[in-house]
Motif scaffolding. Structure first.
Motif, PDB file in Angstrom:
ATOM      1  N   ARG A   1       0.835  -1.209   0.000  1.00  0.00           N
ATOM      2  CA  ARG A   1       0.000   0.000   0.000  1.00  0.00           C
ATOM      3  C   ARG A   1       0.863   1.250   0.000  1.00  0.00           C
ATOM      4  O   ARG A   1       0.600   2.201  -0.731  1.00  0.00           O
ATOM      5  CB  ARG A   1      -0.913   0.042   1.223  1.00  0.00           C
ATOM      6  CG  ARG A   1      -2.062  -0.915   1.162  1.00  0.00           C
ATOM      7  CD  ARG A   1      -2.948  -0.711   2.358  1.00  0.00           C
ATOM      8  NE  ARG A   1      -2.719  -1.835   3.265  1.00  0.00           N
ATOM      9  CZ  ARG A   1      -3.063  -1.875   4.528  1.00  0.00           C
ATOM     10  NH1 ARG A   1      -3.634  -0.848   5.096  1.00  0.00           N
ATOM     11  NH2 ARG A   1      -2.832  -2.926   5.245  1.00  0.00           N
ATOM     12  N   PHE A   2       1.891   1.233   0.855  1.00  0.00           N
ATOM     13  CA  PHE A   2       2.775   2.387   0.952  1.00  0.00           C
ATOM     14  C   PHE A   2       3.489   2.629  -0.380  1.00  0.00           C
ATOM     15  O   PHE A   2       3.554   3.762  -0.862  1.00  0.00           O
ATOM     16  CB  PHE A   2       3.800   2.159   2.069  1.00  0.00           C
ATOM     17  CG  PHE A   2       4.594   3.380   2.411  1.00  0.00           C
ATOM     18  CD1 PHE A   2       4.129   4.275   3.358  1.00  0.00           C
ATOM     19  CD2 PHE A   2       5.798   3.643   1.787  1.00  0.00           C
ATOM     20  CE1 PHE A   2       4.849   5.412   3.679  1.00  0.00           C
ATOM     21  CE2 PHE A   2       6.530   4.772   2.097  1.00  0.00           C
ATOM     22  CZ  PHE A   2       6.055   5.658   3.047  1.00  0.00           C
ATOM     23  N   PHE A   3       3.997   1.563  -0.983  1.00  0.00           N
ATOM     24  CA  PHE A   3       4.726   1.693  -2.234  1.00  0.00           C
ATOM     25  C   PHE A   3       3.797   2.107  -3.378  1.00  0.00           C
ATOM     26  O   PHE A   3       4.128   2.983  -4.184  1.00  0.00           O
ATOM     27  CB  PHE A   3       5.450   0.388  -2.560  1.00  0.00           C
ATOM     28  CG  PHE A   3       6.474   0.496  -3.636  1.00  0.00           C
ATOM     29  CD1 PHE A   3       7.188   1.655  -3.867  1.00  0.00           C
ATOM     30  CD2 PHE A   3       6.751  -0.597  -4.442  1.00  0.00           C
ATOM     31  CE1 PHE A   3       8.145   1.744  -4.863  1.00  0.00           C
ATOM     32  CE2 PHE A   3       7.706  -0.534  -5.440  1.00  0.00           C
ATOM     33  CZ  PHE A   3       8.405   0.640  -5.653  1.00  0.00           C
ATOM     34  N   GLY A   4       2.616   1.501  -3.448  1.00  0.00           N
ATOM     35  CA  GLY A   4       1.647   1.886  -4.488  1.00  0.00           C
ATOM     36  C   GLY A   4       1.236   3.343  -4.350  1.00  0.00           C
ATOM     37  O   GLY A   4       1.133   4.076  -5.338  1.00  0.00           O
ATOM     38  N   THR A   5       1.042   3.777  -3.116  1.00  0.00           N
ATOM     39  CA  THR A   5       0.698   5.172  -2.862  1.00  0.00           C
ATOM     40  C   THR A   5       1.860   6.090  -3.227  1.00  0.00           C
ATOM     41  O   THR A   5       1.669   7.151  -3.816  1.00  0.00           O
ATOM     42  CB  THR A   5       0.317   5.360  -1.378  1.00  0.00           C
ATOM     43  OG1 THR A   5      -0.763   4.474  -1.068  1.00  0.00           O
ATOM     44  CG2 THR A   5      -0.122   6.769  -1.083  1.00  0.00           C
ATOM     45  N   ALA A   6       3.082   5.668  -2.903  1.00  0.00           N
ATOM     46  CA  ALA A   6       4.268   6.465  -3.234  1.00  0.00           C
ATOM     47  C   ALA A   6       4.448   6.594  -4.741  1.00  0.00           C
ATOM     48  O   ALA A   6       4.845   7.655  -5.239  1.00  0.00           O
ATOM     49  CB  ALA A   6       5.505   5.839  -2.600  1.00  0.00           C
TER      50      ALA A   6
END
Length: 129
Positions: free
Chosen positions: A50-55
């Motif tokens: 989630r963090f990477f996709g959001t980033a």
């Protein structure tokens, strides 16, 4: 002036990233941070995805938009797509309650969701350009 604009952009990006993680945590029936404290690697993988996709969405939004407001707008559009992709993925796998399996520490589900979020981040960000 350029330094000020960069500073403001970074602050906005950090705020959006944190808000993105908070909104996703509201969607889970368990407490993400408590699961991490227990050492639940499946939840950690899903959160990392989630963090990477959001980033990815934030990075492309920042890179392709000169205005902070346009960056925020495109990030929100992309972020909604990430949320919808989670719901759709949960819906099309009726025998597999994703949140239940994550809470139980099912690494296969954690890895799968990690890549679903990263893949959707890349796919949606290609529409922003």
């Amino acid at each position: 002036m350029i330094i000020f604009n960069i500073f403001i952009s970074i602050v906005v990006i950090i705020i959006l990233q944190l808000l993105g993680m908070v909104v996703f945590s509201w969607m889970t029936p368990y407490n993400d941070l408590e699961e991490l404290k227990k050492g639940n690697a499946a939840v950690g993988l899903a959160m990392g995805g989630r963090f990477f996709g959001t980033a990815i969405l934030l990075g492309v939004s920042a890179y392709t938009n000169a205005s902070i407001w346009h960056m925020i707008l495109w990030f929100v559009v992309g972020y909604v797509c990430l949320i919808v992709s989670y719901w759709v993925f949960d819906w099309v796998t009726p025998g597999l309650r994703l949140s239940e399996h994550l809470q139980k520490g099912n690494l296969a589900v954690g890895i799968l969701l990690c890549f679903v979020f990263i893949g959707m981040g890349f796919a949606v960000s290609s529409l922003i350009i």
